[in-house]
Motif scaffolding. Structure first.
Motif, PDB file in Angstrom:
ATOM      1  N   ALA A  63       0.848  -1.380  -0.145  1.00 41.96           N
ATOM      2  CA  ALA A  63       0.038   0.065   0.176  1.00 41.96           C
ATOM      3  C   ALA A  63       0.762   0.965  -0.041  1.00 41.96           C
ATOM      4  N   ALA A  64       1.997   1.164   0.869  1.00 39.48           N
ATOM      5  CA  ALA A  64       2.898   2.409   0.877  1.00 39.48           C
ATOM      6  C   ALA A  64       3.478   2.585  -0.545  1.00 39.48           C
ATOM      7  N   LEU A  65       3.941   1.404  -1.057  1.00 44.86           N
ATOM      8  CA  LEU A  65       4.632   1.679  -2.489  1.00 44.86           C
ATOM      9  C   LEU A  65       3.627   2.179  -3.613  1.00 44.86           C
ATOM     10  N   ILE A  66       2.377   1.604  -3.463  1.00 48.58           N
ATOM     11  CA  ILE A  66       1.525   2.198  -4.446  1.00 48.58           C
ATOM     12  C   ILE A  66       0.892   3.744  -4.187  1.00 48.58           C
ATOM     13  N   LEU A  67       1.059   3.976  -3.020  1.00 43.67           N
ATOM     14  CA  LEU A  67       0.917   5.543  -2.480  1.00 43.67           C
ATOM     15  C   LEU A  67       1.747   6.597  -2.805  1.00 43.67           C
ATOM     16  N   GLY A  68       2.983   5.956  -2.621  1.00 45.71           N
ATOM     17  CA  GLY A  68       4.213   6.648  -2.964  1.00 45.71           C
ATOM     18  C   GLY A  68       4.217   6.879  -4.438  1.00 45.71           C
ATOM     19  N   VAL A  69       4.140   5.896  -5.381  1.00 45.00           N
ATOM     20  CA  VAL A  69       4.126   5.893  -6.670  1.00 45.00           C
ATOM     21  C   VAL A  69       2.946   7.025  -7.352  1.00 45.00           C
ATOM     22  N   LEU A  70       1.866   6.870  -6.860  1.00 42.83           N
ATOM     23  CA  LEU A  70       0.914   7.762  -7.198  1.00 42.83           C
ATOM     24  C   LEU A  70       0.987   9.242  -6.826  1.00 42.83           C
ATOM     25  N   GLN A  71       1.525   9.330  -5.668  1.00 44.59           N
ATOM     26  CA  GLN A  71       2.061  10.833  -5.331  1.00 44.59           C
ATOM     27  C   GLN A  71       3.142  11.264  -6.180  1.00 44.59           C
ATOM     28  N   LEU A  72       4.079  10.317  -6.629  1.00 42.73           N
ATOM     29  CA  LEU A  72       5.083  11.059  -7.493  1.00 42.73           C
ATOM     30  C   LEU A  72       4.506  11.257  -9.046  1.00 42.73           C
ATOM     31  N   LEU A  73       3.487  10.291  -9.386  1.00 39.87           N
ATOM     32  CA  LEU A  73       2.962  10.499 -10.788  1.00 39.87           C
ATOM     33  C   LEU A  73       1.957  11.330 -10.910  1.00 39.87           C
ATOM     34  N   LEU A  74       1.244  11.399 -10.068  1.00 39.68           N
ATOM     35  CA  LEU A  74      -0.189  12.278 -10.099  1.00 39.68           C
ATOM     36  C   LEU A  74       0.170  13.746 -10.771  1.00 39.68           C
ATOM     37  N   PRO A  75       1.095  14.506 -10.087  1.00 41.26           N
ATOM     38  CA  PRO A  75       1.314  15.684 -10.596  1.00 41.26           C
ATOM     39  C   PRO A  75       1.739  15.805 -12.092  1.00 41.26           C
ATOM     40  N   ILE A  76       2.796  14.946 -12.211  1.00 41.91           N
ATOM     41  CA  ILE A  76       3.393  14.663 -13.634  1.00 41.91           C
ATOM     42  C   ILE A  76       2.267  14.582 -14.741  1.00 41.91           C
ATOM     43  N   ILE A  77       1.370  13.554 -14.236  1.00 52.20           N
ATOM     44  CA  ILE A  77       0.218  13.333 -15.155  1.00 52.20           C
ATOM     45  C   ILE A  77      -0.723  14.551 -15.465  1.00 52.20           C
ATOM     46  N   GLN A  78      -0.924  15.135 -14.357  1.00 53.45           N
ATOM     47  CA  GLN A  78      -1.947  16.290 -14.177  1.00 53.45           C
ATOM     48  C   GLN A  78      -1.333  17.539 -15.324  1.00 53.45           C
ATOM     49  N   ARG A  79       0.094  17.755 -15.145  1.00 53.18           N
ATOM     50  CA  ARG A  79       0.745  18.659 -15.786  1.00 53.18           C
ATOM     51  C   ARG A  79       0.667  18.268 -17.284  1.00 53.18           C
ATOM     52  N   TRP A  80       0.832  17.016 -17.604  1.00 54.35           N
ATOM     53  CA  TRP A  80       0.630  16.558 -19.112  1.00 54.35           C
ATOM     54  C   TRP A  80      -0.477  16.954 -19.683  1.00 54.35           C
ATOM     55  N   GLN A  81      -1.783  16.330 -18.802  1.00 57.81           N
ATOM     56  CA  GLN A  81      -3.020  16.771 -19.313  1.00 57.81           C
ATOM     57  C   GLN A  81      -3.297  18.037 -19.396  1.00 57.81           C
ATOM     58  N   VAL A  82      -3.068  18.937 -18.614  1.00 53.51           N
ATOM     59  CA  VAL A  82      -3.342  20.260 -18.902  1.00 53.51           C
ATOM     60  C   VAL A  82      -2.555  20.930 -19.972  1.00 53.51           C
ATOM     61  N   ARG A  83      -1.206  20.441 -20.023  1.00 56.84           N
ATOM     62  CA  ARG A  83      -0.533  21.075 -21.155  1.00 56.84           C
ATOM     63  C   ARG A  83      -1.201  20.749 -22.530  1.00 56.84           C
ATOM     64  N   ARG A  84      -1.795  19.508 -22.478  1.00 54.83           N
ATOM     65  CA  ARG A  84      -2.364  19.056 -23.717  1.00 54.83           C
ATOM     66  C   ARG A  84      -3.551  19.660 -23.843  1.00 54.83           C
ATOM     67  N   SER A  85      -4.456  19.957 -22.588  1.00 57.46           N
ATOM     68  CA  SER A  85      -5.647  20.749 -23.104  1.00 57.46           C
ATOM     69  C   SER A  85      -5.270  22.431 -23.471  1.00 57.46           C
ATOM     70  N   TYR A  86      -4.281  22.876 -23.070  1.00 60.64           N
ATOM     71  CA  TYR A  86      -3.928  24.165 -23.293  1.00 60.64           C
ATOM     72  C   TYR A  86      -3.454  24.273 -24.769  1.00 60.64           C
TER      73      TYR A  86
END
Length: 176
Positions: A63-86
């Motif tokens: 659970a800690a590993l999954i949580l850590g990976v999500l916390q690292l990847l989520l901002p990167i994925i969000q920036r990518w989505q916003v950049r694509r939207s822009y």
């Protein structure tokens, strides 16, 4: 009647993600994000003090590993989505112009314009990086302080917001 305050900036996907995260902190379960790591550590310590071995904590480790990976990847994925939207929105490439006056907040980009009267703004909030204008509990327009400029200009914005919003600008002091 004071003269309108006008600010111009270009959208930045990383900045948009940071502003969105600040806005979402007002959500019902936002507190869970802050307590997920302490909860996992507390559960591990509780298990160890009750006689369980480290081997029994595999599920917590996963659970800690999954949580850590999500916390690292989520901002990167969000920036990518916003950049694509822009990239798909022509007005997102144009300079964003915010005009604050006694009448309200006017935002424009290219040939698109939106005006929001101060009566529609539920609350204005200030953080280290932004002025946030909430028009719903978890929806807000943001004005980056980098666009506003120096401390004198930021104080002009604070004064206008306090005068226009009264108690709804009570949080207009630098905070997160």
């Amino acid at each position: 009647m004071t003269a309108p305050l006008t600010y111009q900036f270009h959208l930045d996907p990383a900045e948009t993600v940071r502003a969105s995260r600040l806005v979402l902190r007002r959500g019902r379960f936002a507190w869970m994000h802050q307590f997920s790591w302490p909860l996992l550590v507390g559960l591990a310590l509780l298990s160890l003090t009750t006689g369980h071995s480290w081997r029994d904590l595999r599920l917590l480790g996963i659970a800690a590993l999954i949580l850590g990976v999500l916390q690292l990847l989520l901002p990167i994925i969000q920036r990518w989505q916003v950049r694509r939207s822009y990239a798909e929105m022509p007005t997102a490439r144009d300079a964003q112009v915010f005009r604050l006056s006694d009448a309200g907040l006017q935002m424009s980009a290219g040939n698109t314009s939106t005006t929001v009267g101060w009566d529609v703004v539920l609350e204005a909030r200030e953080t280290r990086e932004f002025f946030l204008f909430f028009f719903a509990k978890r929806r807000a327009y943001y004005l980056p302080k980098r666009a506003v400029g120096d401390a004198v200009e930021q104080e002009l914005v604070r004064d206008l917001l306090r005068a226009a919003l009264g108690q709804r600008a009570a949080t207009i002091v630098q905070r997160d």
